[in-house]
Design an enzyme around this catalytic site. Structure first.
Site, PDB file in Angstrom:
ATOM      1  N   ARG A  51      33.590  58.457  22.644  1.00 43.62           N
ATOM      2  CA  ARG A  51      33.849  59.408  21.556  1.00 43.62           C
ATOM      3  C   ARG A  51      32.647  59.571  20.629  1.00 43.62           C
ATOM      4  O   ARG A  51      32.469  60.604  20.003  1.00 43.62           O
ATOM      5  CB  ARG A  51      35.055  58.951  20.729  1.00 43.62           C
ATOM      6  N   LYS A 148      39.587  45.011  34.495  1.00 42.75           N
ATOM      7  CA  LYS A 148      40.710  44.155  34.128  1.00 42.75           C
ATOM      8  C   LYS A 148      40.928  44.260  32.610  1.00 42.75           C
ATOM      9  O   LYS A 148      39.980  44.618  31.921  1.00 42.75           O
ATOM     10  CB  LYS A 148      40.441  42.725  34.562  1.00 42.75           C
ATOM     11  N   HIS A 178      35.260  40.793  39.064  1.00 39.45           N
ATOM     12  CA  HIS A 178      33.842  40.526  39.295  1.00 39.45           C
ATOM     13  C   HIS A 178      33.614  39.199  40.022  1.00 39.45           C
ATOM     14  O   HIS A 178      32.549  38.977  40.580  1.00 39.45           O
ATOM     15  CB  HIS A 178      33.034  40.603  37.997  1.00 39.45           C
ATOM     16  N   LYS A 182      30.558  37.817  43.366  1.00 36.87           N
ATOM     17  CA  LYS A 182      29.602  36.711  43.295  1.00 36.87           C
ATOM     18  C   LYS A 182      29.114  36.343  44.688  1.00 36.87           C
ATOM     19  O   LYS A 182      29.884  36.301  45.637  1.00 36.87           O
ATOM     20  CB  LYS A 182      30.263  35.491  42.629  1.00 36.87           C
ATOM     21  N   GLU A 216      34.984  26.629  30.880  1.00 38.85           N
ATOM     22  CA  GLU A 216      34.061  27.274  29.943  1.00 38.85           C
ATOM     23  C   GLU A 216      33.816  26.342  28.768  1.00 38.85           C
ATOM     24  O   GLU A 216      34.712  25.573  28.385  1.00 38.85           O
ATOM     25  CB  GLU A 216      34.664  28.573  29.411  1.00 38.85           C
ATOM     26  N   ASP A 235      44.672  35.713  31.854  1.00 35.02           N
ATOM     27  CA  ASP A 235      43.263  36.066  31.786  1.00 35.02           C
ATOM     28  C   ASP A 235      42.481  35.576  33.013  1.00 35.02           C
ATOM     29  O   ASP A 235      41.512  36.203  33.419  1.00 35.02           O
ATOM     30  CB  ASP A 235      42.663  35.449  30.505  1.00 35.02           C
ATOM     31  N   HIS A 240      41.278  36.176  38.754  1.00 36.89           N
ATOM     32  CA  HIS A 240      40.094  35.559  39.370  1.00 36.89           C
ATOM     33  C   HIS A 240      40.447  34.366  40.262  1.00 36.89           C
ATOM     34  O   HIS A 240      39.995  34.269  41.397  1.00 36.89           O
ATOM     35  CB  HIS A 240      39.120  35.062  38.287  1.00 36.89           C
ATOM     36  N   LYS A 331      39.035  26.782  28.023  1.00 37.03           N
ATOM     37  CA  LYS A 331      37.917  27.047  27.104  1.00 37.03           C
ATOM     38  C   LYS A 331      37.571  25.780  26.348  1.00 37.03           C
ATOM     39  O   LYS A 331      38.400  24.887  26.219  1.00 37.03           O
ATOM     40  CB  LYS A 331      38.316  28.157  26.133  1.00 37.03           C
TER      41      LYS A 331
END
Ligand code: NAP
Length: 484
Positions: A51, A148, A178, A182, A216, A235, A240, A331
């Site tokens: 936009r 996603k 994604h 890999k 992570e 998530d 994945h 995480k």
């Protein structure tokens, strides 16, 4: 080693959401790298759309800035960047309005591949699909790429599939995960299906268990309120990790062909057992290391959304019955590391007296960092002192084995975008796959929602909640250490 670059057909690629975070961090830097590698035909074009009322010049500046920020310095060639930017255009468009669409229609060329990357919120997918058709911009040969999250449950995924299907056939829809782009993930298929060595052992008779880890070190940071609506199950696991599990567990497809591969993955998802409440552990990271805990970031002190999940699942078919798959992701863990580890069973009988230090063979497929494959094997400890055994890795880290610089191993996004231009859907999720994955995940999420248990707290920099360790211990197994 010089990597082989196969040119693709000339294309007009429209990036809806061209000013967004994903476009800046991944899409444009990836396209630049393909241009640098000589894969992008010189007359191909990339058209940003959003936009924001930008001129093409102003947009090119933002793309130049994104390349400066996200492409490693030694890959930044000013002359190539300047040429690449001449391939870029911009059209202000509102997905929900009619302004800008005629301008876009006017600049699209005939006789080239037309691809449309929907790098916007999924709520806009329907608007974009409808307007692309209404304004005659997309035809039966055009391709769309969608990001996603693809739904947040089965119902919403079905609704998204239906909205896309009303304007595009399944052959035109590229649902990106994604992880599938890999290098190592694709190599997993090469290792399995291009070698005689592993496939005969690839079954419950010889495989004790499989571990899939996506760890992570970062927390949710500024995305806390957004992440809180999703959690690790939605998530990471439903998409994945499910894709990784499928590539390990699937039967050999008759050919490396999009539908043959996806048919086999779908069969795996359908064979997944429901997960019992005692086979699942959820966690939330606590404050520490100078950072707030999950709850502070989530902006909801009563949130039960998990920043960590570990679960055990079975695949009920002839090949895998009796071999558990353990999945964990979280995480603020001790290291950033993603890997798949296939632990084989013990030899049926040991002829050696020295059982000390004896370990099973493990095939480790490392996705990040340092992509590569390692096979842990037992050997004789060097030197005198009798037949003492030790375990060593047969290391196939790509950087070493192939003599390539880690930077030359192209990023998942750029590889997948080139696959879209080539019209190859093998590494993209099919609609029925996504729906089957939600049909498995929904009851797990619903059962959790129906309970009042809170996720277990875990310290930042740790391996996750205590209960996750128990999930393996009670089966007489151990998680692999999370390390870079
Ligand atoms: P973002 O930074 O919020 O960007 C959204 C983009 O959409 C902006 O360019 C925005 O520009 C445009 N936009 C918003 N409303 C629009 C409208 N009505 N019409 C046309 N354009 C509109 O989001 P993002 O992080 O790039 O994410 C994009 C998509 O990728 C999302 O589906 C996200 O879930 C997914 N994704 C992102 C990441 C990531 O690392 N960022 C990773 C995986 C998946 P204007 O405001 O100027 O219109």
């Amino acid at each position: 080693m010089v990597s082989r670059v196969i040119p693709v057909d000339t294309f007009d690629l429209v990036i809806f959401g061209g000013t967004g975070d994903l476009a800046r961090r991944k899409i444009f830097p990836g396209l630049y790298r393909r241009y640098l590698a000589g894969q992008m035909p010189p007359d191909s074009r990339i058209i940003g759309a959003a936009r924001a009322d930008l001129t093409p010049e102003a947009f090119r500046e933002t793309v130049g800035a994104a390349i400066a920020e996200f492409v490693p310095k030694d890959r930044q060639d000013p002359a190539v960047i300047a040429k690449f930017l001449t391939r870029i255009d911009y059209v202000p468009i509102d997905a929900k309005g009619d302004g800008g669409w005629t301008a876009l229609a006017d600049i699209m060329r005939d006789g080239v591949v037309r691809a449309f990357y929907f790098s916007v919120a999924p709520a806009l997918f329907g608007d974009l699909a409808e307007r692309l058709h209404k304004h005659g911009i997309a035809d039966g040969k055009s391709r769309i790429v969608v990001e996603k999250p693809f739904g947040r449950d089965l119902e919403s995924a079905q609704a998204l599939n239906a909205v896309l299907a009303s304007h595009f056939s399944e052959k035109q829809i590229y649902r990106i995960d994604h992880y599938l782009g890999k290098e190592t993930v694709q190599n997993l298929m090469a290792v399995r299906f291009a070698n005689i060595l592993f496939e005969p052992l690839w079954k419950s008779e010889f495989v004790d268990h499989v571990q899939i880890t996506v760890a992570e070190t970062v927390g949710v940071n500024g995305r806390g309120a957004y992440y809180d609506k999703s959690g690790a199950m939605r998530d990471m696991v439903q998409n994945h990790m499910m894709q990784l599990l499928c590539l390990i567990a699937m039967e050999p497809p008759y050919h490396f062909d999009p539908d043959a591969v996806r048919d086999e993955k779908l069969k795996v998802i359908r064979a997944l057992d429901p997960v019992k409440p005692e086979d699942i552990v959820r966690g939330q990271y606590l404050p520490g290391g100078g950072e707030g805990g999950y709850l502070e970031h989530a902006e909801n002190p009563a949130s039960r959304t998990e920043s960590y999940i570990a679960l055990k699942v079975g695949v009920s078919n002839w090949r895998w019955s009796g071999t558990p798959f353990y999945l964990r992701t979280g995480k603020r863990l001790r290291a950033r590391a993603s890997e798949i580890a296939i632990t084989f069973k013990a030899v049926p009988h040991s002829i050696f007296d020295d059982a000390k230090g004896w370990l099973e063979n493990v095939l480790v497929i490392r996705l990040q960092p340092n992509e590569g494959i390692n096979l842990m094997v037992m050997i004789k400890e060097p030197g005198p002192g009798g037949m003492r055994l030790m375990q060593v890795p047969l290391d196939m880290s790509f950087a070493d084995a192939l003599g390539v610089d880690a930077e030359d191993v192209s990023d998942a996004y750029e590889r997948l975008i080139m696959d879209v231009i080539r019209g190859n859907q093998t590494l993209f999720m099919r609609g029925d796959e996504v729906e089957a994955a939600w049909a498995w995940a929904d009851p797990i999420i619903d059962a959790w929602d129906a309970r009042s248990t809170r996720p277990q707290g875990y310290d930042p920099g740790s391996s996750g909640p205590e209960d996750a360790l128990m999930l393996m211990h009670r089966d007489g197994r151990r998680w692999r250490e999370i390390k870079e």
